[in-house]
Design a protein around this motif. Structure first.
Motif, PDB file in Angstrom:
ATOM      1  N   SER A 109       0.857  -1.188   0.000  1.00  0.00           N
ATOM      2  CA  SER A 109       0.000   0.000   0.000  1.00  0.00           C
ATOM      3  C   SER A 109       0.895   1.240   0.000  1.00  0.00           C
ATOM      4  CB  SER A 109      -0.871   0.025   1.257  1.00  0.00           C
ATOM      5  OG  SER A 109      -0.041   0.227   2.387  1.00  0.00           O
ATOM      6  N   GLU A 110       0.269   2.376  -0.314  1.00  0.00           N
ATOM      7  CA  GLU A 110       1.020   3.626  -0.294  1.00  0.00           C
ATOM      8  C   GLU A 110       1.625   3.872   1.089  1.00  0.00           C
ATOM      9  OE1 GLU A 110      -0.954   6.710  -2.612  1.00  0.00           O
ATOM     10  OE2 GLU A 110      -0.112   8.192  -1.242  1.00  0.00           O
ATOM     11  N   ALA A 117      10.163   3.505   3.275  1.00  0.00           N
ATOM     12  CA  ALA A 117      11.120   4.443   2.665  1.00  0.00           C
ATOM     13  C   ALA A 117      11.629   5.475   3.668  1.00  0.00           C
ATOM     14  CB  ALA A 117      10.464   5.155   1.480  1.00  0.00           C
ATOM     15  N   ARG A 118      10.778   5.856   4.582  1.00  0.00           N
ATOM     16  CA  ARG A 118      11.114   6.969   5.472  1.00  0.00           C
ATOM     17  C   ARG A 118      12.431   6.766   6.244  1.00  0.00           C
ATOM     18  NH1 ARG A 118       7.410  11.133   8.782  1.00  0.00           N
ATOM     19  NH2 ARG A 118       8.945  11.606  10.360  1.00  0.00           N
ATOM     20  N   PRO A 119      12.660   5.593   6.858  1.00  0.00           N
ATOM     21  CA  PRO A 119      13.949   5.425   7.552  1.00  0.00           C
ATOM     22  C   PRO A 119      15.162   5.501   6.624  1.00  0.00           C
ATOM     23  CG  PRO A 119      12.474   3.548   7.997  1.00  0.00           C
ATOM     24  CD  PRO A 119      11.758   4.440   7.042  1.00  0.00           C
ATOM     25  N   ASP A 143      -1.042   3.145 -12.235  1.00  0.00           N
ATOM     26  CA  ASP A 143      -1.415   3.364 -10.831  1.00  0.00           C
ATOM     27  C   ASP A 143      -0.239   3.157  -9.880  1.00  0.00           C
ATOM     28  OD1 ASP A 143      -3.947   4.010 -11.533  1.00  0.00           O
ATOM     29  OD2 ASP A 143      -4.847   2.090 -10.947  1.00  0.00           O
ATOM     30  N   ASP A 144       0.548   2.115 -10.127  1.00  0.00           N
ATOM     31  CA  ASP A 144       1.652   1.831  -9.204  1.00  0.00           C
ATOM     32  C   ASP A 144       2.798   2.830  -9.340  1.00  0.00           C
ATOM     33  OD1 ASP A 144       0.710  -0.525  -7.709  1.00  0.00           O
ATOM     34  OD2 ASP A 144       0.701  -1.493  -9.667  1.00  0.00           O
ATOM     35  N   MET A 148       4.048   5.324  -6.253  1.00  0.00           N
ATOM     36  CA  MET A 148       5.442   5.543  -5.807  1.00  0.00           C
ATOM     37  C   MET A 148       5.785   7.031  -5.766  1.00  0.00           C
ATOM     38  SD  MET A 148       7.773   2.688  -7.725  1.00  0.00           S
ATOM     39  CE  MET A 148       9.217   3.155  -6.769  1.00  0.00           C
ATOM     40  N   LEU A 149       5.358   7.745  -6.802  1.00  0.00           N
ATOM     41  CA  LEU A 149       5.705   9.176  -6.866  1.00  0.00           C
ATOM     42  C   LEU A 149       4.981   9.963  -5.779  1.00  0.00           C
ATOM     43  CD1 LEU A 149       5.731   9.573 -10.754  1.00  0.00           C
ATOM     44  CD2 LEU A 149       7.726   9.687  -9.229  1.00  0.00           C
ATOM     45  N   ARG A 150       3.765   9.535  -5.455  1.00  0.00           N
ATOM     46  CA  ARG A 150       3.049  10.212  -4.355  1.00  0.00           C
ATOM     47  C   ARG A 150       3.776  10.008  -3.039  1.00  0.00           C
ATOM     48  NH1 ARG A 150      -1.760   7.633  -5.879  1.00  0.00           N
ATOM     49  NH2 ARG A 150      -2.419   8.723  -7.763  1.00  0.00           N
ATOM     50  N   VAL A 151       4.285   8.805  -2.827  1.00  0.00           N
ATOM     51  CA  VAL A 151       5.043   8.526  -1.599  1.00  0.00           C
ATOM     52  C   VAL A 151       6.262   9.444  -1.539  1.00  0.00           C
ATOM     53  CG1 VAL A 151       6.446   6.797  -0.398  1.00  0.00           C
ATOM     54  CG2 VAL A 151       4.248   6.135  -1.407  1.00  0.00           C
ATOM     55  N   ALA A 152       6.956   9.571  -2.658  1.00  0.00           N
ATOM     56  CA  ALA A 152       8.151  10.428  -2.691  1.00  0.00           C
ATOM     57  C   ALA A 152       7.785  11.875  -2.367  1.00  0.00           C
ATOM     58  CB  ALA A 152       8.822  10.328  -4.056  1.00  0.00           C
ATOM     59  N   ARG A 153       6.726  12.363  -2.985  1.00  0.00           N
ATOM     60  CA  ARG A 153       6.296  13.743  -2.714  1.00  0.00           C
ATOM     61  C   ARG A 153       5.920  13.920  -1.239  1.00  0.00           C
ATOM     62  NH1 ARG A 153       8.120  16.505  -6.785  1.00  0.00           N
ATOM     63  NH2 ARG A 153       6.794  16.985  -8.553  1.00  0.00           N
ATOM     64  N   ARG A 154       5.218  12.924  -0.688  1.00  0.00           N
ATOM     65  CA  ARG A 154       4.799  13.023   0.712  1.00  0.00           C
ATOM     66  C   ARG A 154       6.004  13.066   1.646  1.00  0.00           C
ATOM     67  NH1 ARG A 154       1.340   8.327   3.100  1.00  0.00           N
ATOM     68  NH2 ARG A 154       1.845   9.043   5.200  1.00  0.00           N
ATOM     69  N   LEU A 155       7.017  12.290   1.345  1.00  0.00           N
ATOM     70  CA  LEU A 155       8.230  12.314   2.182  1.00  0.00           C
ATOM     71  C   LEU A 155       8.808  13.729   2.218  1.00  0.00           C
ATOM     72  CD1 LEU A 155       9.845   8.980   0.941  1.00  0.00           C
ATOM     73  CD2 LEU A 155       9.125   9.433   3.301  1.00  0.00           C
ATOM     74  N   GLY A 156       8.788  14.384   1.072  1.00  0.00           N
ATOM     75  CA  GLY A 156       9.316  15.748   0.996  1.00  0.00           C
ATOM     76  C   GLY A 156       8.456  16.750   1.749  1.00  0.00           C
ATOM     77  N   GLN A 157       7.156  16.447   1.839  1.00  0.00           N
ATOM     78  CA  GLN A 157       6.274  17.354   2.595  1.00  0.00           C
ATOM     79  C   GLN A 157       6.441  17.164   4.096  1.00  0.00           C
ATOM     80  OE1 GLN A 157       2.584  16.219   0.770  1.00  0.00           O
ATOM     81  NE2 GLN A 157       3.128  17.292  -1.116  1.00  0.00           N
TER      82      GLN A 157
END
Ligand code: NIG
Ligand code: FE
Length: 401
Positions: A109-110, A117-119, A143-144, A148-157
Motif C-alpha cells: 500500500s502507499e 522508505a522513510r527510515p 497506478d503503481d 510511488m511518486l506520491r510517496v516520494a512527494r509526501r516524504l518531501g512534505q
C-alpha cells in the motif's frame, strides 16, 4: 530546531560547492537564503543577527541526485546468489532483480511504501543530505508508478528535506508485456507520462537504456514524450555495455547520464556540448563488482561536470550513505576529494536542474548547509566515519546540535 531572522556563522572553514576557501569565512543567512560570504578578518560592518556558531567545517547541504529509495520488500536472497557467482544480468533475465521488487512494490500500500522508505531517507539526512532525488520504476503500471511518486512527494512534505521526483516507467519490461516491448513504450508515452505530468508528480523522466532493459530507439520515444510534457530527461546509460544511451541523452539536452562505465569519447564530447552531467554511482560499481571504471580523465579533459550519488536501491546499491560514496568515488574512481565534494554539491544540483538555487555557499543561494565535526572538508571523503554531522540547515532552519 531553531530559526532566527539573521544568522551569523563565523570563522568557518568553507567548502563552497567548488573549492575549499583559503581563509576562515563569515557566512550570513537571512530569510532562508545566504546573504553574504566574506573572510572573517575582513568583515567590516557587523549586521544585526545571532551568532550561531564560531568555527567549524561548513559545506553546502549534500545532494543525493540519484536514488530509488521508495520500494517494497528487499533482496537479501539475491545478494547471496550474487555472492555465489550468479550475475546481476543473469538474475534479471531469470525474472528476478528489478522485477522481484516490482512484485513487492505492487503488493504494498502507499502507506506501507512510505513507512519503509522513510527510515532510508532519514539515514541519508543524518548523513547531511538536504536535497534528494527519488525515482519511481518499481510499479510499472500507471497506478503503481503514481503511487510511488506520491510517496516520494509526501516524504518531501513531511520531512525537512527537498525531494525531487523522477518518473522511471522504463526501468524494466513488466512481465505482462513480455515480447511486447513497443506496446509497453506506447503505454509509457501515451498514458503514464501524461498522467504523471497532469498530476505534477515528476520533475524529470529517466530511462534504463541497456541490453536487459530498453534500446536507444525505445528510450528516444520516451524522451520525446517527456519533452512534449516539458519534462527534462536523464538516463541510466552505459552501465553494462556501450549502447549509446548517453549520447542520446545529450542530444535531448538531458540533465544527466548516470553510471557511464562504458562511456566513449564521442559521447563525452556530446555531453560536454549539451551540458549533461556525468553522474557516477560507485555504490553500484562496488556492489556488482564491476571492473570497468568510468572514463574520468576524458570527463575532466572535456570539463563534463561529475556528480556522485548513492543510487540507493534494493539490488545494485543497497547503500544509503552519501558520505561513503565520497570515499568510494575517490578510492574506486580516483576522483580527488574536492571533485567528490563538488559531485555531491554544485554538480549534483546541476544534475537536478537546481544549480542556481542549491549546492553552493554563495550569496543568493538557499541556506542549505552542513556543519561537520572534522578539521577539513576533504576529511569527509577520506575517513569513513558516520556521526560527524553537527548541524543540518535547510532553508535557514537549523536542525541538530
Ligand atoms: O541504478 N540500473 C538500473 N537500475 C538500478 C538498479 C535497480 C535494482 O536493481 O533494483 C540501478 O542500478
Ligand atoms: Fe539507478
Amino acid at each position: 530546531m531553531t530559526t532566527t531572522a539573521r544568522q551569523i556563522w563565523q570563522n568557518m572553514t568553507v567548502f563552497d560547492g567548488q573549492t575549499t576557501l583559503p581563509e576562515p569565512m563569515t557566512v550570513i543567512i537571512a530569510d532562508g537564503r545566504i546573504e553574504s560570504v566574506e573572510p572573517t578578518g575582513q568583515t567590516t560592518d557587523h549586521p544585526d543577527g545571532t551568532l550561531v556558531r564560531d568555527g567549524g567545517v561548513l559545506t553546502p547541504g549534500l545532494i543525493d541526485c540519484h536514488t530509488h529509495l521508495v520500494f517494497g520488500g528487499q533482496r537479501a536472497d539475491e545478494f547471496e546468489q550474487r555472492l555465489e557467482g550468479v550475475s546481476y544480468e543473469q538474475i534479471a533475465r531469470q525474472g528476478g532483480g528489478i522485477l522481484s521488487t516490482v512484485t513487492a512494490t505492487r503488493a504494498a500500500s502507499e502507506q506501507a511504501l512510505y513507512d519503509q522508505a522513510r527510515p532510508r531517507l532519514e539515514a541519508l539526512m543524518a548523513d547531511g543530505v538536504t536535497t534528494v532525488e527519488i525515482k519511481s520504476g518499481y510499479g510499472l503500471t500507471t497506478d503503481d508508478e503514481l503511487k510511488m511518486l506520491r510517496v516520494a512527494r509526501r516524504l518531501g512534505q513531511d520531512l525537512p528535506v527537498r525531494v525531487q521526483t523522477t518518473f522511471l516507467g522504463t526501468h524494466a519490461l513488466p512481465p505482462e508485456f513480455k515480447d511486447r516491448t513497443d506496446d509497453y513504450i506506447d503505454l509509457v508515452c501515451h498514458e503514464m507520462i501524461p498522467a504523471v505530468a497532469a498530476e505534477g508528480l515528476a520533475d524529470a523522466v529517466d530511462v534504463f537504456c541497456e541490453g536487459i532493459a530498453f534500446s536507444v530507439a525505445q528510450s528516444e520515444r520516451v524522451f520525446q514524450a517527456a519533452q512534449a510534457h516539458n519534462l527534462p530527461v536523464k538516463a541510466h546509460a552505459e552501465q553494462l555495455s556501450n549502447l549509446g544511451g548517453s549520447a542520446l541523452t545529450a542530444r535531448y539536452k538531458g540533465l544527466s547520464a548516470d553510471h557511464i562505465e562504458w562511456l566513449d569519447k564521442p559521447a563525452v564530447k556530446a555531453m560536454a556540448e549539451a551540458g549533461t552531467v556525468a553522474t557516477l554511482l560507485p555504490g553500484a560499481f562496488y556492489t556488482l563488482r564491476e571492473t570497468r571504471v568510468p572514463p574520468i580523465d576524458l570527463l575532466r579533459q572535456y570539463q563534463v561536470p561529475m556528480a556522485v550519488a548513492t543510487d540507493g536501491n534494493p539490488g545494485s546499491s543497497p547503500i544509503f550513505q552519501l558520505t561513503l560514496m565520497l570515499h568510494m568515488a575517490c578510492t574506486l574512481f580516483r576522483l580527488t576529494p574536492q571533485e567528490a565534494l563538488q559531485g555531491v554539491t554544485a554538480n549534483a544540483a546541476r544534475a537536478l536542474g537546481l544549480q542556481s538555487d542549491v549546492g553552493r555557499i554563495a550569496p543568493g543561494y538557499q541556506a542549505d548547509l552542513c556543519v561537520w565535526q572534522c578539521q577539513s572538508p576533504n576529511e569527509l571523503a577520506y575517513a569513513v566515519q558516520p556521526g560527524r554531522l553537527i548541524h543540518r540547515v535547510v532553508n535557514g532552519t537549523v536542525h541538530g546540535g
